[in-house]
Write an enzyme that holds these catalytic residues in place. Sequence first.
Site, PDB file in Angstrom:
ATOM      1  N   ASP A   1       0.290  15.908 -10.488  1.00 16.60           N
ATOM      2  CA  ASP A   1      -0.557  15.778 -11.682  1.00 16.60           C
ATOM      3  C   ASP A   1      -1.070  14.345 -11.873  1.00 16.60           C
ATOM      4  O   ASP A   1      -0.934  13.764 -12.941  1.00 16.60           O
ATOM      5  CB  ASP A   1       0.224  16.199 -12.938  1.00 16.60           C
ATOM      6  CG  ASP A   1       0.994  17.493 -12.755  1.00 16.60           C
ATOM      7  OD1 ASP A   1       0.435  18.428 -12.174  1.00 16.60           O
ATOM      8  OD2 ASP A   1       2.156  17.557 -13.198  1.00 16.60           O
TER       9      ASP A   1
ATOM     10  N   GLU B   1      -5.576  25.085 -17.249  1.00 14.19           N
ATOM     11  CA  GLU B   1      -4.829  23.874 -17.589  1.00 14.19           C
ATOM     12  C   GLU B   1      -5.502  22.683 -16.913  1.00 14.19           C
ATOM     13  O   GLU B   1      -6.567  22.792 -16.326  1.00 14.19           O
ATOM     14  CB  GLU B   1      -3.363  23.994 -17.126  1.00 14.19           C
ATOM     15  CG  GLU B   1      -3.185  24.134 -15.625  1.00 14.19           C
ATOM     16  CD  GLU B   1      -1.737  24.390 -15.220  1.00 14.19           C
ATOM     17  OE1 GLU B   1      -0.867  24.512 -16.101  1.00 14.19           O
ATOM     18  OE2 GLU B   1      -1.481  24.493 -14.003  1.00 14.19           O
TER      19      GLU B   1
END
Length: 329
Positions: A12, A230
């Site tokens: 991420d 997301e």
Amino acid sequence: MAPLIKHLYTADPSAHVFNNKVYIYPSHDRETDIQFNDNGDQYDMADYHVFSTSGPLDDPNAEVVDHGVVLKTEDIPWVSKQLWAPDAAYKNGKYYLYFPARDKEGIFRIGVAVGDKPEGPFTPDPEPIKGSYSIDPATFVDDDGQAYLYFGGLWGGQLQCYQKGHDVFDAEWQGPKEPCGEGVPSLGARLGKLTEDMRQFEEGVKDVVILAPETGKPIPADDHDRRFFEAAWMHKYNGKYYFSYSTGDTHYLCYAIGDSPYGPFTYGGRILEPVLGWTTHHSICEYQGRWWLFHHDCELSKGVDHLRSVKVKEIFYDKEGKIVTEKPE
């Protein structure tokens, strides 16, 4: 393409250029005995490291510095577990680290920690941002100095639990659930305009709307190849606002373009096809006159979904401003 960071598992990646260096703010994956499930319990991260590099990003030998642990679960009074994907921003001489985590009741909130240097350390506020929920915070500071926080994630990220209102958590929607059915619009990311001190929302949270170019209407909930799942990210190019995101269970990174940080954004296409591993999450930044996509995959762990590694590749824009993966002629 080799991982940028090999001594730890990282995922991420939120990349920013501060002081002529690229700083990467990833989540820190770790080994766990928790069984894989669609709620994401196996992603059991407990701290954050910050990394930086001043070398060319396409140099496989460029040094990447690990600045060590800059924030951990036990430092944050309101957190119970799961320090998931973070982001960072600079304003008014301070650096701000935004992070999601479960509170003591198991509900995801978003917190902020403040530091004097981009590499930290960061001191967290004792409570989460009021009105925040879900996961994957992404900050964007516009050219006029106004800052915004984008956030949200379906399934384990709990975004679908807020269909009755931004302050109403419906526990019945917990787990791998989302709206579906003919004519039902997809759920969008959320957007909060930040106060001048970067630590609260200045106004009520708003929905981020992605429009289908062929209809001009919001992308349907059943269109899993294009709907938001997301990993929100915002960047600006030639005066346009580029909102990019993951489609989750179809494993694409996509983007949409708008004329305002509030949107609406019109779907523009894919930035990255599925990688090895279930999740895909990214950031985009300009460095040394070129544009770069930071992302992750599970190649280093040989396919273990919760043990990921950060990578980077160059991206380009065509004459119409669309993002392309090969340099235009």
